[in-house]
Scaffold this motif. Structure first.
Motif, PDB file in Angstrom:
ATOM      1  N   HIS A  32       0.807  -1.216   0.000  1.00 47.54           N
ATOM      2  CA  HIS A  32       0.000   0.000   0.000  1.00 47.54           C
ATOM      3  C   HIS A  32       0.847   1.276   0.000  1.00 47.54           C
ATOM      4  O   HIS A  32       0.302   2.365  -0.187  1.00 47.54           O
ATOM      5  N   THR A  33       2.149   1.163   0.230  1.00 48.87           N
ATOM      6  CA  THR A  33       3.002   2.351   0.204  1.00 48.87           C
ATOM      7  C   THR A  33       3.673   2.560  -1.146  1.00 48.87           C
ATOM      8  O   THR A  33       4.173   3.650  -1.417  1.00 48.87           O
ATOM      9  N   THR A  34       3.640   1.544  -2.005  1.00 53.87           N
ATOM     10  CA  THR A  34       4.337   1.648  -3.291  1.00 53.87           C
ATOM     11  C   THR A  34       3.829   2.812  -4.119  1.00 53.87           C
ATOM     12  O   THR A  34       4.607   3.524  -4.753  1.00 53.87           O
ATOM     13  N   ARG A  35       2.529   3.024  -4.122  1.00 51.14           N
ATOM     14  CA  ARG A  35       1.984   4.109  -4.940  1.00 51.14           C
ATOM     15  C   ARG A  35       2.508   5.469  -4.501  1.00 51.14           C
ATOM     16  O   ARG A  35       2.655   6.375  -5.323  1.00 51.14           O
ATOM     17  N   TYR A  36       2.787   5.627  -3.212  1.00 49.38           N
ATOM     18  CA  TYR A  36       3.291   6.911  -2.731  1.00 49.38           C
ATOM     19  C   TYR A  36       4.727   7.151  -3.179  1.00 49.38           C
ATOM     20  O   TYR A  36       5.149   8.296  -3.348  1.00 49.38           O
ATOM     21  N   LYS A  37       5.473   6.075  -3.386  1.00 48.76           N
ATOM     22  CA  LYS A  37       6.813   6.202  -3.945  1.00 48.76           C
ATOM     23  C   LYS A  37       6.745   6.830  -5.334  1.00 48.76           C
ATOM     24  O   LYS A  37       7.514   7.743  -5.658  1.00 48.76           O
ATOM     25  N   HIS A  38       5.797   6.365  -6.133  1.00 47.66           N
ATOM     26  CA  HIS A  38       5.629   6.921  -7.477  1.00 47.66           C
ATOM     27  C   HIS A  38       5.064   8.340  -7.419  1.00 47.66           C
ATOM     28  O   HIS A  38       5.411   9.187  -8.253  1.00 47.66           O
ATOM     29  N   LEU A  39       4.205   8.598  -6.442  1.00 50.22           N
ATOM     30  CA  LEU A  39       3.649   9.948  -6.280  1.00 50.22           C
ATOM     31  C   LEU A  39       4.757  10.946  -5.949  1.00 50.22           C
ATOM     32  O   LEU A  39       4.814  12.036  -6.532  1.00 50.22           O
ATOM     33  N   ILE A  40       5.628  10.590  -5.027  1.00 52.92           N
ATOM     34  CA  ILE A  40       6.739  11.475  -4.652  1.00 52.92           C
ATOM     35  C   ILE A  40       7.663  11.705  -5.842  1.00 52.92           C
ATOM     36  O   ILE A  40       8.112  12.832  -6.091  1.00 52.92           O
ATOM     37  N   LYS A  41       7.928  10.651  -6.593  1.00 52.12           N
ATOM     38  CA  LYS A  41       8.791  10.793  -7.777  1.00 52.12           C
ATOM     39  C   LYS A  41       8.176  11.752  -8.794  1.00 52.12           C
ATOM     40  O   LYS A  41       8.863  12.614  -9.356  1.00 52.12           O
ATOM     41  N   LEU A  42       6.859  11.623  -9.015  1.00 47.59           N
ATOM     42  CA  LEU A  42       6.176  12.509  -9.955  1.00 47.59           C
ATOM     43  C   LEU A  42       6.274  13.955  -9.500  1.00 47.59           C
ATOM     44  O   LEU A  42       6.617  14.847 -10.289  1.00 47.59           O
ATOM     45  N   PHE A  43       5.998  14.231  -8.238  1.00 49.36           N
ATOM     46  CA  PHE A  43       6.033  15.604  -7.743  1.00 49.36           C
ATOM     47  C   PHE A  43       7.453  16.151  -7.694  1.00 49.36           C
ATOM     48  O   PHE A  43       7.658  17.359  -7.875  1.00 49.36           O
ATOM     49  N   THR A  44       8.418  15.302  -7.485  1.00 50.75           N
ATOM     50  CA  THR A  44       9.815  15.742  -7.532  1.00 50.75           C
ATOM     51  C   THR A  44      10.171  16.247  -8.918  1.00 50.75           C
ATOM     52  O   THR A  44      10.813  17.293  -9.079  1.00 50.75           O
ATOM     53  N   GLU A  45       9.731  15.527  -9.928  1.00 47.86           N
ATOM     54  CA  GLU A  45      10.004  15.919 -11.311  1.00 47.86           C
ATOM     55  C   GLU A  45       9.268  17.207 -11.673  1.00 47.86           C
ATOM     56  O   GLU A  45       9.836  18.096 -12.331  1.00 47.86           O
ATOM     57  N   LEU A  46       8.012  17.326 -11.238  1.00 47.84           N
ATOM     58  CA  LEU A  46       7.244  18.532 -11.555  1.00 47.84           C
ATOM     59  C   LEU A  46       7.793  19.750 -10.814  1.00 47.84           C
ATOM     60  O   LEU A  46       7.892  20.840 -11.391  1.00 47.84           O
ATOM     61  N   SER A  47       8.157  19.569  -9.567  1.00 48.46           N
ATOM     62  CA  SER A  47       8.662  20.684  -8.766  1.00 48.46           C
ATOM     63  C   SER A  47      10.027  21.156  -9.228  1.00 48.46           C
ATOM     64  O   SER A  47      10.375  22.331  -9.073  1.00 48.46           O
ATOM     65  N   ALA A  48      10.810  20.266  -9.788  1.00 46.99           N
ATOM     66  CA  ALA A  48      12.164  20.621 -10.225  1.00 46.99           C
ATOM     67  C   ALA A  48      12.155  21.686 -11.311  1.00 46.99           C
ATOM     68  O   ALA A  48      13.137  22.409 -11.494  1.00 46.99           O
ATOM     69  N   LYS A  49      11.043  21.811 -12.018  1.00 41.61           N
ATOM     70  CA  LYS A  49      10.949  22.812 -13.078  1.00 41.61           C
ATOM     71  C   LYS A  49      10.929  24.228 -12.515  1.00 41.61           C
ATOM     72  O   LYS A  49      11.358  25.173 -13.170  1.00 41.61           O
ATOM     73  N   ASP A  50      10.397  24.379 -11.301  1.00 45.59           N
ATOM     74  CA  ASP A  50      10.333  25.690 -10.631  1.00 45.59           C
ATOM     75  C   ASP A  50      10.139  25.433  -9.146  1.00 45.59           C
ATOM     76  O   ASP A  50       9.030  25.153  -8.692  1.00 45.59           O
ATOM     77  N   LEU A  51      11.223  25.533  -8.365  1.00 51.18           N
ATOM     78  CA  LEU A  51      11.184  25.173  -6.956  1.00 51.18           C
ATOM     79  C   LEU A  51      10.273  26.079  -6.133  1.00 51.18           C
ATOM     80  O   LEU A  51       9.802  25.694  -5.056  1.00 51.18           O
ATOM     81  N   SER A  52      10.014  27.276  -6.625  1.00 56.16           N
ATOM     82  CA  SER A  52       9.162  28.207  -5.878  1.00 56.16           C
ATOM     83  C   SER A  52       7.680  28.069  -6.216  1.00 56.16           C
ATOM     84  O   SER A  52       6.827  28.694  -5.603  1.00 56.16           O
TER      85      SER A  52
END
Length: 249
Positions: A32-52
């Motif tokens: 049940h935690t595996t999906r959150y690993k992918h969620l964090i990875k997705l948001f890391t990639e999206l946030s990297a475009k503009d940290l603010s």
């Protein structure tokens, strides 16, 4: 969203039956935690475009808003969760109402498609299988029309040999998931013979992730399909299926 009968029953404001089921044993907890690993990875990639940048998130079938807890500690987000389960939302409110970037709506998603319009990311984690399929089609269409930067959903795999492992394992460990099925239905679901399984409603039984994949594919480009617990697993042997759609440039 999820059927109240299947997820509610509060056992105290510190821990719900829903959460206890998801942490029933180490294996169930890990799956049940595996999906959150992918969620964090997705948001890391999206946030990297503009940290603010603040990412506006809509969480379909948010339950007790675990996604908010995980994301808010790591990223700049503005979160809206939607669920029909009043008990679980009361838990979420008690835990997170003090956050200015947290908002929840206690209603069916089909009354709130307007929330998609300003969302950067729309998520539905273990939720779409609990929504009537005719509404799921409209949900996917509305998400596609809103053109968020990303859409991510996860659903259980209830067809193919993996269902034998899931339901027999449930019986042997004293878990509850196999109780939704008759044993002949488990047999036929494992043989891909869903015509011999009760028609899917708002539970797990009879749900076919392949139907959802086609529905998404007709409306959006699927960027990645992840399997659980390991990405190298064939989909037939995955415990759940995770879809990630990114908006095309």
């Amino acid at each position: 969203m999820t059927s109240p009968a299947s997820r509610t029953q509060q056992t105290g404001h510190d821990f719900t039956c829903y959460e206890k089921n998801q942490t029933f044993n180490p294996l169930v907890s890990y799956l049940h935690t595996t999906r959150y690993k992918h969620l964090i990875k997705l948001f890391t990639e999206l946030s990297a475009k503009d940290l603010s940048r603040t990412l506006r998130v809509v969480d379909i079938g948010c339950a007790h808003a675990k996604a908010f807890h995980i994301l808010n500690s790591r990223f700049n987000i503005d979160y809206t969760g939607i669920d029909i389960d009043e008990t679980l939302l009361s838990i979420a409110t008690e835990r997170y109402a003090g956050h200015k970037n947290f908002r929840i709506i206690n209603d069916s998603i089909n009354n709130h498609y307007a929330e998609f319009q300003n969302a950067d990311v729309i998520i539905a984690l273990e939720a779409l299988e609990h929504i009537p399929e005719n509404i799921v089609v409209r949900v996917i269409e509305q998400i596609a029309a809103a053109k968020p930067e990303a859409f991510m959903c996860s659903v259980p795999n209830e067809v193919g040999p993996i269902i034998w492992l899931k339901n027999i394992g449930s019986l042997l460990t004293g878990y509850m998931r196999h109780k939704e099925y008759k044993w002949m239905e488990t047999l036929h679901a494992g043989l891909f013979n869903l015509d011999r399984v009760e028609t899917h409603g708002i539970g797990h039984k009879g749900f076919d992730w392949r139907w959802l994949a086609q529905t998404i594919r007709h409306n959006m480009r699927i960027t990645k399909i992840c399997t659980n617990p390991f990405d190298w697993l064939p989909k037939t042997f995955s415990f759940s299926i995770i879809f990630i759609c990114l908006r095309e440039p």
